[in-house]
Design a protein around this motif. Structure first.
Motif, PDB file in Angstrom:
ATOM      1  N   UNK A  60      11.613  13.047 -42.820  1.00 36.69           N
ATOM      2  CA  UNK A  60      12.262  13.549 -44.030  1.00 36.69           C
ATOM      3  C   UNK A  60      12.420  15.046 -43.857  1.00 36.69           C
ATOM      4  N   UNK A  61      13.686  15.495 -43.795  1.00 38.06           N
ATOM      5  CA  UNK A  61      14.011  16.906 -43.531  1.00 38.06           C
ATOM      6  C   UNK A  61      13.354  17.404 -42.248  1.00 38.06           C
ATOM      7  N   UNK A  62      13.359  16.540 -41.236  1.00 34.65           N
ATOM      8  CA  UNK A  62      12.832  16.916 -39.935  1.00 34.65           C
ATOM      9  C   UNK A  62      11.329  16.878 -39.819  1.00 34.65           C
ATOM     10  N   UNK A  63      10.628  16.462 -40.862  1.00 36.34           N
ATOM     11  CA  UNK A  63       9.168  16.435 -40.845  1.00 36.34           C
ATOM     12  C   UNK A  63       8.695  14.988 -40.851  1.00 36.34           C
ATOM     13  N   UNK A  64       7.823  14.601 -39.913  1.00 30.94           N
ATOM     14  CA  UNK A  64       7.336  13.220 -39.899  1.00 30.94           C
ATOM     15  C   UNK A  64       6.466  12.921 -41.107  1.00 30.94           C
ATOM     16  N   UNK A  65       6.711  11.743 -41.715  1.00 31.36           N
ATOM     17  CA  UNK A  65       5.952  11.337 -42.908  1.00 31.36           C
ATOM     18  C   UNK A  65       4.950  10.249 -42.552  1.00 31.36           C
ATOM     19  N   UNK A  66       5.406   9.198 -41.912  1.00 31.28           N
ATOM     20  CA  UNK A  66       4.519   8.132 -41.431  1.00 31.28           C
ATOM     21  C   UNK A  66       5.247   7.442 -40.288  1.00 31.28           C
ATOM     22  N   UNK A 159       6.970  26.196 -46.313  1.00 32.32           N
ATOM     23  CA  UNK A 159       6.645  26.890 -45.065  1.00 32.32           C
ATOM     24  C   UNK A 159       5.225  26.581 -44.628  1.00 32.32           C
ATOM     25  N   UNK A 160       4.293  26.590 -45.604  1.00 28.75           N
ATOM     26  CA  UNK A 160       2.909  26.278 -45.270  1.00 28.75           C
ATOM     27  C   UNK A 160       2.743  24.865 -44.741  1.00 28.75           C
ATOM     28  N   UNK A 161       3.447  23.925 -45.366  1.00 24.72           N
ATOM     29  CA  UNK A 161       3.351  22.541 -44.905  1.00 24.72           C
ATOM     30  C   UNK A 161       3.931  22.376 -43.497  1.00 24.72           C
ATOM     31  N   UNK A 162       5.043  23.067 -43.229  1.00 25.97           N
ATOM     32  CA  UNK A 162       5.637  22.966 -41.900  1.00 25.97           C
ATOM     33  C   UNK A 162       4.713  23.573 -40.848  1.00 25.97           C
ATOM     34  N   UNK A 163       4.112  24.731 -41.178  1.00 28.07           N
ATOM     35  CA  UNK A 163       3.176  25.340 -40.239  1.00 28.07           C
ATOM     36  C   UNK A 163       1.971  24.434 -40.008  1.00 28.07           C
ATOM     37  N   UNK A 164       1.475  23.870 -41.101  1.00 30.48           N
ATOM     38  CA  UNK A 164       0.326  22.977 -40.979  1.00 30.48           C
ATOM     39  C   UNK A 164       0.670  21.755 -40.131  1.00 30.48           C
ATOM     40  N   UNK A 165       1.865  21.193 -40.379  1.00 33.07           N
ATOM     41  CA  UNK A 165       2.262  20.037 -39.591  1.00 33.07           C
ATOM     42  C   UNK A 165       2.445  20.370 -38.113  1.00 33.07           C
TER      43      UNK A 165
END
Length: 460
Positions: A60-66, A159-165
């Motif tokens: 979702x928006x380039x970020x893996x969810x599951x 931004x924090x979530x993307x960095x954390x991921x």
């Protein structure tokens, strides 16, 4: 007749059972069930068409969810592509997104995740078995994760979530590849030790056999670099990289790399050839193009020269290789010469003997080959003698002894009363009136001569 009757009854029963099953089974469209077949048994083997990729990310928006797994006739990668396409199509629309809902389908023992009345995906029994949950519980978890990922958070949180991921994925990859990384580090350490040992052995062998510093540098560095190349190949293999594929990729870009690194590679190749051919060595005094000085270092890329006025010059090996090189110290002895002019009335044999005796008394001159005294020129006012002698080829000794020979010859000829005259020029004035003792000019044509001395530069 009885047999036909029984056959017709059996055929009627089969047709009736088939029609009942067809009417009782629920009808679903292909678009609503994402073309995912339901496995007949939870323990059925997986025939994965995705080269053993059993799980794939839902983004979702380039970020893996599951992650979703593969099914009996559906690969994980292909299944994830369909789900991701549906999610991205909804995110690209300008309409307001609702809430992700779960709709169980008890007869089929599956559940669908829906958003804005559109099916996003189907949760199957195989998914529940893979994650150790029931179909409803897994569907609720995935719906909650999708809901959180679809809702666009504030910029700072995003931004924090993307960095954390990213950091989490990096740490996960490091932990996963930790054995390979440790193995590669061990190979690098062993390579470093072996390379230093090979370089030391190369230096020692070159000192015993060749005795030339340039050869020691060439053998040591080539051995050092060769070990590092071999160690790098082994380290890449430990990391799981296919060296053949890497060479193929490098082959595709070899033309571009060759053009961009043409000068660098040319300098290195020229350096190897110079170290192998040895036209000069360290501490040799050479002339290369417009530079003259002492060689202080020979690298694979450039040659370092210290000029006689104390400056350092770094000359690329490509220029050194293509230039004419004069090595002044290739031989331990070097010939020098001094020009001496004596008067025409002087005894040439006596002058030669005086010069020869003077040279024999100087301790810095080489006895072999012996000095030579040659009559080189009959000039206007002097007989020019060239004195040739051999001295140390080093620049300091060469200049010092040449200066000392010039001074000693001049003093010896003066003591022997052998005149070293200056050049004499006669100036004749034609058709100028002569003058009397009172300074008045006299009439008539006459010639006059004026003699002016001119010092010969060769006589000092």
């Amino acid at each position: 007749m009885k047999i036909l009757l029984n056959g017709s009854r059996r055929f009627t029963l089969v047709v009736f059972a088939t029609g009942f099953l067809f009417l009782a089974s629920p009808h679903r469209s292909v678009a609503q069930d994402e073309m995912v077949p339901i496995p007949a048994s939870a323990n059925s083997p997986l025939d994965n068409p995705d080269s053993e990729v059993y799980f794939s990310d839902i983004l979702v928006r380039g970020k893996p969810v599951f992650q979703v797994g593969s099914l009996a006739d559906f690969g994980a990668r292909e299944r994830a592509k369909i789900i991701n396409r549906r999610i991205n199509s909804l995110l690209a629309q300008s309409e307001t997104l609702g809430q992700v809902t779960v709709k169980p389908d008890n007869p089929r023992q599956v559940a669908t995740l829906r958003l804005n009345n559109r099916v996003l995906m189907t949760v199957t029994q195989q998914d529940a078995q893979d994650f150790g949950l029931s179909v409803e519980a897994l569907a609720e978890r995935w719906a909650e994760q999708l809901e959180q990922a679809i809702k666009k958070p504030p910029l700072a949180i995003d931004v924090g979530q993307r960095l954390y991921g990213t950091v989490r994925q990096l740490l996960r990859d490091i932990i996963t590849n930790l054995p390979s990384l440790l193995g590669a580090l061990v190979v690098v350490g062993i390579t470093w030790g072996v390379a230093k040992g090979v370089r030391f052995i190369g230096f020692s062998w070159a000192q015993q056999t060749e005795g030339d510093r340039s050869t020691e540098i060439l053998i040591g560095r080539l051995g050092y670099g060769g070990v590092w190349v071999l160690g790098s190949v082994i380290a890449l293999g430990v990391l799981g990289l296919d060296f053949g594929a890497l060479l193929g990729a490098l082959g595709l870009t070899s033309v571009a790399i060759g053009f961009s690194l043409k000068d660098v590679l040319s300098n290195y190749i020229s350096g190897v050839i110079l170290l192998a051919a040895r036209p000069f060595g360290i501490n040799d005094q050479v002339v290369i193009s417009d530079y003259e000085g002492t060689i202080t270092q020979i690298d694979l890329r450039a040659t370092t020269m210290r000029t006689y006025d104390g400056r350092l010059v770094y000359i690329p090996n490509q220029e050194v290789f293509s230039a004419s090189i004069i090595n002044n110290t290739a031989s331990p002895r070097r010939r020098s010469s001094v020009m001496v002019g004596i008067d025409y009335d002087a005894d040439i044999a006596q002058a030669k003997q005086v010069i020869k005796t003077t040279l024999a008394s100087l301790p810095g001159l080489e006895k072999e080959p012996p000095p030579e005294i040659l009559v080189m020129e009959l000039a206007a006012s002097t007989v020019n003698l060239e004195v040739r002698f051999w001295v140390d080829s080093r620049r300091l000794g060469f200049l010092t002894m040449t200066s000392q020979v010039s001074q000693s010859i001049k003093e010896a000829l003066q003591q022997a009363n052998i005149e070293m005259p200056t050049d004499i020029y006669t100036l004749m004035f034609r058709n100028s009136p002569p003058t009397d003792t009172t300074g008045n000019s006299q009439s008539g044509n006459s010639n006059s001569e004026l003699v002016l001395p001119h010092q010969n530069s060769a006589n000092g």
